[in-house]
Design an enzyme around this catalytic site. Structure first.
Site, mmCIF file in Angstrom:
data_model
loop_
_atom_site.group_PDB
_atom_site.id
_atom_site.type_symbol
_atom_site.label_atom_id
_atom_site.label_comp_id
_atom_site.label_asym_id
_atom_site.label_seq_id
_atom_site.Cartn_x
_atom_site.Cartn_y
_atom_site.Cartn_z
ATOM 1 N N ASP A 130 -4.486 90.300 58.486
ATOM 2 C CA ASP A 130 -4.499 89.661 57.164
ATOM 3 C C ASP A 130 -4.021 88.202 57.137
ATOM 4 O O ASP A 130 -4.251 87.498 56.161
ATOM 5 C CB ASP A 130 -3.635 90.462 56.181
ATOM 6 C CG ASP A 130 -4.275 91.794 55.811
ATOM 7 O OD1 ASP A 130 -5.468 91.974 56.101
ATOM 8 O OD2 ASP A 130 -3.580 92.655 55.246
ATOM 9 N N ARG A 214 -35.004 78.783 40.367
ATOM 10 C CA ARG A 214 -35.278 77.614 41.240
ATOM 11 C C ARG A 214 -35.949 78.017 42.554
ATOM 12 O O ARG A 214 -36.365 77.174 43.335
ATOM 13 C CB ARG A 214 -33.957 76.917 41.610
ATOM 14 C CG ARG A 214 -33.294 76.139 40.518
ATOM 15 C CD ARG A 214 -32.254 75.149 41.098
ATOM 16 N NE ARG A 214 -31.423 75.706 42.154
ATOM 17 C CZ ARG A 214 -30.246 76.311 41.959
ATOM 18 N NH1 ARG A 214 -29.764 76.433 40.740
ATOM 19 N NH2 ARG A 214 -29.548 76.780 42.970
HETATM 20 O O1 F6P Z 1 -3.592 95.835 58.401
HETATM 21 C C1 F6P Z 1 -3.976 95.262 57.214
HETATM 22 C C2 F6P Z 1 -5.117 96.062 56.650
HETATM 23 O O2 F6P Z 1 -6.207 96.043 57.537
HETATM 24 C C3 F6P Z 1 -5.523 95.573 55.271
HETATM 25 O O3 F6P Z 1 -6.369 94.456 55.297
HETATM 26 C C4 F6P Z 1 -6.172 96.816 54.738
HETATM 27 O O4 F6P Z 1 -6.141 96.837 53.337
HETATM 28 C C5 F6P Z 1 -5.315 97.913 55.280
HETATM 29 O O5 F6P Z 1 -4.746 97.404 56.465
HETATM 30 C C6 F6P Z 1 -6.040 99.192 55.562
HETATM 31 O O6 F6P Z 1 -5.128 100.114 56.051
HETATM 32 P P1 F6P Z 1 -5.488 101.576 56.540
HETATM 33 O O7 F6P Z 1 -6.193 101.463 57.848
HETATM 34 O O8 F6P Z 1 -4.181 102.273 56.667
HETATM 35 O O9 F6P Z 1 -6.390 102.144 55.512
#
Ligand code: F6P
Ligand code: ADP
Length: 321
Positions: A130, A214
């Site tokens: 992130d 367009r």
């Molecule tokens: O590690 C961050 C992240 O990938 C976020 O971007 C995402 O919302 C979350 O983890 C998803 O987590 P999990 O794999 O536990 O669903």
């Protein structure tokens, strides 16, 4: 009394390059004559006493591998005092003098609690796709995730243009629009929706309709998962424009795969820097890279959400559409 043995763990959501970080920690620490153990499954492994010995050889051949050889987990038990107390028991049992924790914001908060409430010497490395951790320009895994998502978007653009469709592509980022902004710029997307910025779906639909008149034949809207669900956006756009809209949710492909050179190099630099901090007795710190220099700040500074500066980039997307 100096440090003789360190423990290393990966925690929270994984990211490509975590293995390169583990390798660097293990090899740099053994070079400094420290003993190293690995803790499996993040804080869960501390609670469950899952500790393995790591040597120079244990980390052979992992620099190019995605995921983490130590596994990772989200661990609700660690949020409770009892969980943390059990973790401290394991640390003492194995004579671990300090921990290197590789993870995201949540993992940093866990390390901060271990350090401030239980006196455990910790240093954290930013491991999350992130890129939302303070005091570092980049986090381990974010560059790979952006490149993976971009490759997918390039492919979507081919079919999107050929079939003259609108596509809504959902990328990861529960609280953060970093990946979305990066791939929107890099993939030439027409719109980007992120949690940090309000958007007006009616305005987007009007732009699409005007563009269609367009002769603009394809349209890609990138949406960060924390801003909206792609399905909802697509349904609304079809309702407002009467044009066919398709959805692609990229999901966990963004978390895996061969780490890019940038992620491997970042991870390798940070792993060694973390061990250096521990040897200098600088505990409770987060290590990162700012303007290409190693940078260490207090954990509580690092886990405050990094401000994502998006206004210029959003403006650029608008101009170039
Ligand atoms: O590690 C961050 C992240 O990938 C976020 O971007 C995402 O919302 C979350 O983890 C998803 O987590 P999990 O794999 O536990 O669903
Ligand atoms: P990430 O580190 O990728 O942000 P999480 O937010 O899931 O992932 O955090 C990883 C783990 O860190 C959690 O499962 C929990 O065990 C621990 N953690 C998160 N927040 C805290 C907190 N405020 N105090 C103590 N531990 C925490």
């Amino acid at each position: 009394m100096g440090i003789k043995k360190i423990g290393v763990l990966t925690s929270g959501g994984d990211g490509s390059g975590m293995n390169a970080a583990i390798r660097s920690v293990v090899r740099y620490a053994t070079h400094q004559k420290l003993g190293v153990v690995g803790i499996m499954r993040g804080y869960q492994g501390l609670i469950d006493d899952e500790v393995i010995e790591l040597t120079h050889r244990s980390v052979s051949g992992i620099i190019s591998k995605g995921g983490t050889i130590l596994k990772t987990a989200r661990c609700p038990e660690f949020l409770k005092d009892e969980g943390k107390e059990r973790a401290v028991k394991t640390i003492k049992k194995h004579n671990i003098d300090a921990l290197v924790i590789i993870g995201g914001n949540g993992s940093y908060q866990g390390a901060h609690a271990l350090f401030t409430k239980h006196g455990v010497a910790c240093v954290c490395l930013p491991g999350t796709i992130d890129n939302d951790i303070g005091a570092t320009d980049a986090t381990i895994g974010s560059d790979t995730a952006v490149n993976t998502a971009l490759e997918a978007i390039d492919k979507i653009r081919d079919t999107c243009t050929s079939m003259e469709r609108i596509f809504v592509v959902e990328v990861m980022g529960r609280d953060c629009g970093f990946i979305a902004i990066q791939v929107a710029i890099g993939g030439g997307a027409e719109n980007v929706l992120i949690p940090e910025k309000k958007f007006d779906i009616k305005e987007i639909a009007e732009n699409i309709t005007e563009g269609n008149i367009r002769g603009k034949i394809s349209w890609i809207i990138i949406v960060a998962e924390g801003a909206a669900r792609a399905d909802d956006i697509a349904n609304k756009i079809t309702e407002l424009t009467n044009l066919e809209t398709r959805v692609a949710v990229l999901g966990h492909v963004q978390r895996g795969g061969i780490p890019t050179a940038k992620d491997r190099i970042l991870a390798t630099r940070l792993g060694a820097a973390a061990v250096d901090l521990l040897l200098k007795g600088q505990f409770g710190k987060a290590v990162g890279v700012l303007n290409d220099e190693i940078n260490a700040v207090s954990l509580d500074v690092a886990f405050k959400k990094k401000e994502l500066k998006v206004d210029n980039l959003c403006q650029l997307i608008k101009i170039l559409t």
